[in-house]
Design an enzyme around this catalytic site. Sequence first.
Site, mmCIF file in Angstrom:
data_model
loop_
_atom_site.group_PDB
_atom_site.id
_atom_site.type_symbol
_atom_site.label_atom_id
_atom_site.label_comp_id
_atom_site.label_asym_id
_atom_site.label_seq_id
_atom_site.Cartn_x
_atom_site.Cartn_y
_atom_site.Cartn_z
ATOM 1 N N HIS A 38 4.924 4.323 0.520
ATOM 2 C CA HIS A 38 4.207 3.059 0.671
ATOM 3 C C HIS A 38 4.847 2.032 -0.261
ATOM 4 C CE1 HIS A 38 2.414 4.356 -3.086
ATOM 5 N NE2 HIS A 38 1.892 5.413 -2.505
ATOM 6 N N GLU A 39 4.223 0.860 -0.342
ATOM 7 C CA GLU A 39 4.789 -0.235 -1.153
ATOM 8 C C GLU A 39 4.965 0.148 -2.626
ATOM 9 O OE1 GLU A 39 6.217 -3.365 -0.857
ATOM 10 O OE2 GLU A 39 6.377 -2.540 1.159
ATOM 11 N N HIS A 41 5.927 3.107 -3.773
ATOM 12 C CA HIS A 41 7.234 3.781 -3.839
ATOM 13 C C HIS A 41 8.359 2.762 -3.670
ATOM 14 C CE1 HIS A 41 4.674 7.220 -2.252
ATOM 15 N NE2 HIS A 41 5.226 7.755 -3.326
ATOM 16 N N GLN A 155 3.583 4.427 -12.846
ATOM 17 C CA GLN A 155 2.583 4.583 -13.914
ATOM 18 C C GLN A 155 1.247 5.058 -13.360
ATOM 19 O OE1 GLN A 155 2.197 1.068 -16.334
ATOM 20 N NE2 GLN A 155 4.390 0.919 -16.672
ATOM 21 N N ASP A 157 0.528 7.747 -11.813
ATOM 22 C CA ASP A 157 0.393 9.134 -12.274
ATOM 23 C C ASP A 157 0.778 9.145 -13.753
ATOM 24 O OD1 ASP A 157 -0.250 10.589 -9.741
ATOM 25 O OD2 ASP A 157 1.579 9.579 -9.130
ATOM 26 N N GLN A 160 1.477 12.399 -15.718
ATOM 27 C CA GLN A 160 2.759 12.921 -15.224
ATOM 28 C C GLN A 160 3.931 12.180 -15.870
ATOM 29 O OE1 GLN A 160 3.645 13.760 -10.929
ATOM 30 N NE2 GLN A 160 4.680 11.810 -10.984
ATOM 31 N N VAL A 183 1.299 -0.483 -8.184
ATOM 32 C CA VAL A 183 1.115 -1.530 -7.173
ATOM 33 C C VAL A 183 -0.284 -1.361 -6.587
ATOM 34 C CG1 VAL A 183 1.953 -2.469 -4.979
ATOM 35 C CG2 VAL A 183 3.578 -1.567 -6.660
ATOM 36 N N LEU A 191 -2.264 1.805 -4.871
ATOM 37 C CA LEU A 191 -1.640 2.440 -3.705
ATOM 38 C C LEU A 191 -1.402 3.911 -4.006
ATOM 39 C CD1 LEU A 191 0.924 -0.123 -2.267
ATOM 40 C CD2 LEU A 191 -1.537 0.049 -1.970
HETATM 41 O O1 PAF Z 1 4.637 11.851 -8.173
HETATM 42 C C1 PAF Z 1 5.072 12.585 -7.255
HETATM 43 O O2 PAF Z 1 5.219 12.179 -6.093
HETATM 44 C C2 PAF Z 1 5.436 14.015 -7.573
HETATM 45 O O3 PAF Z 1 4.569 14.573 -8.514
HETATM 46 C C3 PAF Z 1 6.903 14.191 -8.013
HETATM 47 C C4 PAF Z 1 7.185 13.477 -9.326
HETATM 48 C C5 PAF Z 1 7.824 13.662 -6.936
HETATM 49 C C6 PAF Z 1 7.215 15.677 -8.214
HETATM 50 O O4 PAF Z 1 6.990 16.408 -7.064
#
Ligand code: PAF
Length: 294
Positions: A38-39, A41, A155, A157, A160, A183, A191
């Site tokens: 999506h936007e 990404h 950001q 996630d 992560q 975003v 999103l």
């Molecule tokens: O954020 C994500 O889409 C996933 O956790 C990642 C970093 C691609 C790992 O699979």
Amino acid sequence: MSATPQLVTGRAELAATLAAPRRDGARVGLVPTMGALHEGHASLMTRARADVGDGPVVVSVFVNPMQFGPGEDLDRYPRTLDADLEVCADRGVDVVFAPPVEEVYPVWPPSVTVDPGPLADLLEGVTRPGHFAGVLTVVAKLLGLVRPDVAVFGQKDYQQLVLIRQLAADLCLGVEVVGAETVREPDGLALSSRNRYLDAEQRRHALALHRALRVAAEAAPSGLSAALDAARAEVRDAVGVDLDYLEITRPDLSPVPRDAPAGTEARALVAARVGTTRLIDNLPLVLGHTGGTA
Ligand code: PAF
């Protein structure tokens, strides 16, 4: 009309594709994703392009089985490679690496994995044990396969992102990890690939997450407890939203110290279930007097 990115599914082809630009001194950028782009990404791709200039931008599309727990949405996670290729073409991505599971995990389950350490037991880790071991293991593999100079993550996630920065630093991976801003839809909804699970009513309910984070940021000058109380009340009073956690931590996810001075930077993080969909979001904020942790 943008050029279609080269679709690569195997390790050897990936190495061959990146060999020439790397030999010519080009910087390589990686945007790791699980697809359903999506936007949000797309903004990571733009960020990677800005960093590497004419060098190749690689987007990986891989739904990583190791980061899904039993009963999570591995089977129903959206797989939309054709649409993903269009998003990548639109943002001038050079290579889409979409390997089958055996290419990433020649041995399943993998015998060597990444131990993410204690930060992985907090927040998301409480209800998703093993999740970050799965994330860091696959990110380490993708970094090893692509060997990028820069890797861009969202950001949204946030936990992560913090863990991936630590992975890169602690294991001396020599990659620059960039965290790009979340975003949002005009009404504030962050999103997420999982938003597509929401029906119209659930989508309205989901706005409570961002509202609560805004409430936390607005109450932050009055201190940590005030911010937490106001933000938690906002979600608890919301219809159709089942709060998992709402916490405020330092930006590195450590607890806010009791004696933190006014002006301390912090992060509010929320997770909640809307219907059967689990959503997360977060926002930076600046605390006034803290008056202790809650
Ligand atoms: O954020 C994500 O889409 C996933 O956790 C990642 C970093 C691609 C790992 O699979």
